[in-house]
Design a protein around this motif. Structure first.
Motif, PDB file in Angstrom:
ATOM      1  N   ILE A  79       0.762  -1.209  -0.135  1.00  0.00           N
ATOM      2  CA  ILE A  79      -0.221  -0.076  -0.002  1.00  0.00           C
ATOM      3  C   ILE A  79       0.838   1.250   0.084  1.00  0.00           C
ATOM      4  CG2 ILE A  79      -1.549   1.309   1.271  1.00  0.00           C
ATOM      5  CD1 ILE A  79      -2.812  -1.225   2.302  1.00  0.00           C
ATOM      6  N   GLU A  80       1.994   1.411   0.851  1.00  0.00           N
ATOM      7  CA  GLU A  80       2.832   2.391   1.131  1.00  0.00           C
ATOM      8  C   GLU A  80       3.450   2.640  -0.308  1.00  0.00           C
ATOM      9  OE1 GLU A  80       3.119   4.662   3.590  1.00  0.00           O
ATOM     10  OE2 GLU A  80       1.619   3.787   5.045  1.00  0.00           O
ATOM     11  N   GLY A  81       3.982   1.624  -0.992  1.00  0.00           N
ATOM     12  CA  GLY A  81       4.746   1.733  -2.383  1.00  0.00           C
ATOM     13  C   GLY A  81       3.844   2.455  -2.979  1.00  0.00           C
ATOM     14  N   MET A  82       2.492   2.139  -3.266  1.00  0.00           N
ATOM     15  CA  MET A  82       1.784   2.615  -4.690  1.00  0.00           C
ATOM     16  C   MET A  82       0.736   3.914  -4.059  1.00  0.00           C
ATOM     17  SD  MET A  82      -1.726   0.851  -5.945  1.00  0.00           S
ATOM     18  CE  MET A  82      -1.722   0.761  -7.906  1.00  0.00           C
ATOM     19  N   ASN A  83       0.696   3.863  -2.753  1.00  0.00           N
ATOM     20  CA  ASN A  83      -0.399   4.955  -2.308  1.00  0.00           C
ATOM     21  C   ASN A  83       0.089   5.481  -0.799  1.00  0.00           C
ATOM     22  OD1 ASN A  83      -2.547   6.518  -1.731  1.00  0.00           O
ATOM     23  ND2 ASN A  83      -3.784   4.806  -1.783  1.00  0.00           N
ATOM     24  N   PRO A  84       1.216   6.089  -0.837  1.00  0.00           N
ATOM     25  CA  PRO A  84       1.696   6.611   0.577  1.00  0.00           C
ATOM     26  C   PRO A  84       0.713   7.417   1.426  1.00  0.00           C
ATOM     27  CG  PRO A  84       3.056   7.561  -1.146  1.00  0.00           C
ATOM     28  CD  PRO A  84       2.247   6.579  -1.651  1.00  0.00           C
ATOM     29  N   GLY A  85       0.054   8.094   0.776  1.00  0.00           N
ATOM     30  CA  GLY A  85      -1.021   8.876   1.464  1.00  0.00           C
ATOM     31  C   GLY A  85      -2.336   8.083   1.889  1.00  0.00           C
ATOM     32  N   TRP A  86      -2.501   6.626   1.546  1.00  0.00           N
ATOM     33  CA  TRP A  86      -3.564   6.112   1.682  1.00  0.00           C
ATOM     34  C   TRP A  86      -5.045   6.633   1.137  1.00  0.00           C
ATOM     35  CZ3 TRP A  86      -4.288   1.406   5.075  1.00  0.00           C
ATOM     36  CH2 TRP A  86      -3.056   0.841   5.272  1.00  0.00           C
ATOM     37  N   HIS A  87      -4.846   7.350   0.091  1.00  0.00           N
ATOM     38  CA  HIS A  87      -5.986   8.087  -0.591  1.00  0.00           C
ATOM     39  C   HIS A  87      -6.762   6.732  -1.298  1.00  0.00           C
ATOM     40  CE1 HIS A  87      -4.055  11.784  -0.284  1.00  0.00           C
ATOM     41  NE2 HIS A  87      -2.780  11.299  -0.545  1.00  0.00           N
ATOM     42  N   ASP A  88      -8.146   7.420  -1.298  1.00  0.00           N
ATOM     43  CA  ASP A  88      -9.092   6.257  -1.959  1.00  0.00           C
ATOM     44  C   ASP A  88      -8.991   6.469  -3.304  1.00  0.00           C
ATOM     45  OD1 ASP A  88     -11.393   4.590  -2.699  1.00  0.00           O
ATOM     46  OD2 ASP A  88     -12.885   5.927  -1.827  1.00  0.00           O
ATOM     47  N   LEU A  89      -8.472   5.494  -3.983  1.00  0.00           N
ATOM     48  CA  LEU A  89      -8.244   5.380  -5.383  1.00  0.00           C
ATOM     49  C   LEU A  89      -9.359   5.086  -6.476  1.00  0.00           C
ATOM     50  CD1 LEU A  89      -4.981   3.119  -5.258  1.00  0.00           C
ATOM     51  CD2 LEU A  89      -4.989   5.692  -5.172  1.00  0.00           C
ATOM     52  N   TYR A  90     -10.623   5.163  -5.599  1.00  0.00           N
ATOM     53  CA  TYR A  90     -11.609   4.682  -6.381  1.00  0.00           C
ATOM     54  C   TYR A  90     -12.014   5.767  -7.574  1.00  0.00           C
ATOM     55  CZ  TYR A  90     -16.721   3.835  -7.698  1.00  0.00           C
ATOM     56  OH  TYR A  90     -17.719   3.664  -8.541  1.00  0.00           O
ATOM     57  N   GLU A  91     -11.876   6.751  -7.465  1.00  0.00           N
ATOM     58  CA  GLU A  91     -12.132   7.809  -8.557  1.00  0.00           C
ATOM     59  C   GLU A  91     -11.320   7.689  -9.798  1.00  0.00           C
ATOM     60  OE1 GLU A  91     -14.846   9.857  -8.803  1.00  0.00           O
ATOM     61  OE2 GLU A  91     -15.459   9.182  -6.921  1.00  0.00           O
ATOM     62  N   GLN A  92     -10.055   7.410  -9.232  1.00  0.00           N
ATOM     63  CA  GLN A  92      -9.000   7.070 -10.298  1.00  0.00           C
ATOM     64  C   GLN A  92      -9.396   5.881 -11.195  1.00  0.00           C
ATOM     65  OE1 GLN A  92      -4.878   6.718  -8.767  1.00  0.00           O
ATOM     66  NE2 GLN A  92      -4.668   5.401 -10.318  1.00  0.00           N
ATOM     67  N   ILE A  93      -9.841   4.686 -10.495  1.00  0.00           N
ATOM     68  CA  ILE A  93     -10.477   3.703 -11.375  1.00  0.00           C
ATOM     69  C   ILE A  93     -11.638   3.761 -12.205  1.00  0.00           C
ATOM     70  CG2 ILE A  93      -8.744   2.186 -10.520  1.00  0.00           C
ATOM     71  CD1 ILE A  93     -11.719   1.126  -9.398  1.00  0.00           C
ATOM     72  N   ALA A  94     -12.685   4.486 -11.422  1.00  0.00           N
ATOM     73  CA  ALA A  94     -14.020   4.540 -11.789  1.00  0.00           C
ATOM     74  C   ALA A  94     -14.151   5.444 -13.095  1.00  0.00           C
ATOM     75  CB  ALA A  94     -14.837   5.224 -10.890  1.00  0.00           C
TER      76      ALA A  94
END
Length: 96
Positions: A79-94
């Motif tokens: 998780i930290e490697g891809m998304n260090p801020g722990w943001h919700d990635l849903y909007e990015q993929i949706a």
């Protein structure tokens, strides 16, 4: 959409769920909205914090098993490697 392995979390460093799906946007939406009873609904895992696409469903399932068998520390590192801020990635993929 290709098969994907993903992790949902309740919050930063919170409860983590690892899953596999052939339709990540739809599955992440189902977790977010709590439309399916189970672990993610019970523990409030609504944030898509990590995902990885695979070429085949077989490959995705093997990777999911590998991740699930790993330690929490290893999951956090992914998780930290891809998304260090722990943001919700849903909007990015949706929305591409």
């Amino acid at each position: 959409m290709r098969p994907a392995i993903y992790m949902m979390a309740s919050k930063r460093n919170g409860t983590i769920y690892v899953g596999v799906t052939s339709n990540l946007p739809q599955r992440a939406w189902q977790h977010r909205e709590g439309v399916v009873d189970g672990f993610t609904k019970r523990y409030g895992c609504k944030l898509l914090v990590w995902f990885e696409v695979a070429d085949t469903m077989e490959g995705a399932i093997l990777r999911e098993k590998q991740i699930k068998a790993g330690s929490r520390t290893k999951k956090l590192a992914l998780i930290e490697g891809m998304n260090p801020g722990w943001h919700d990635l849903y909007e990015q993929i949706a929305h591409g």
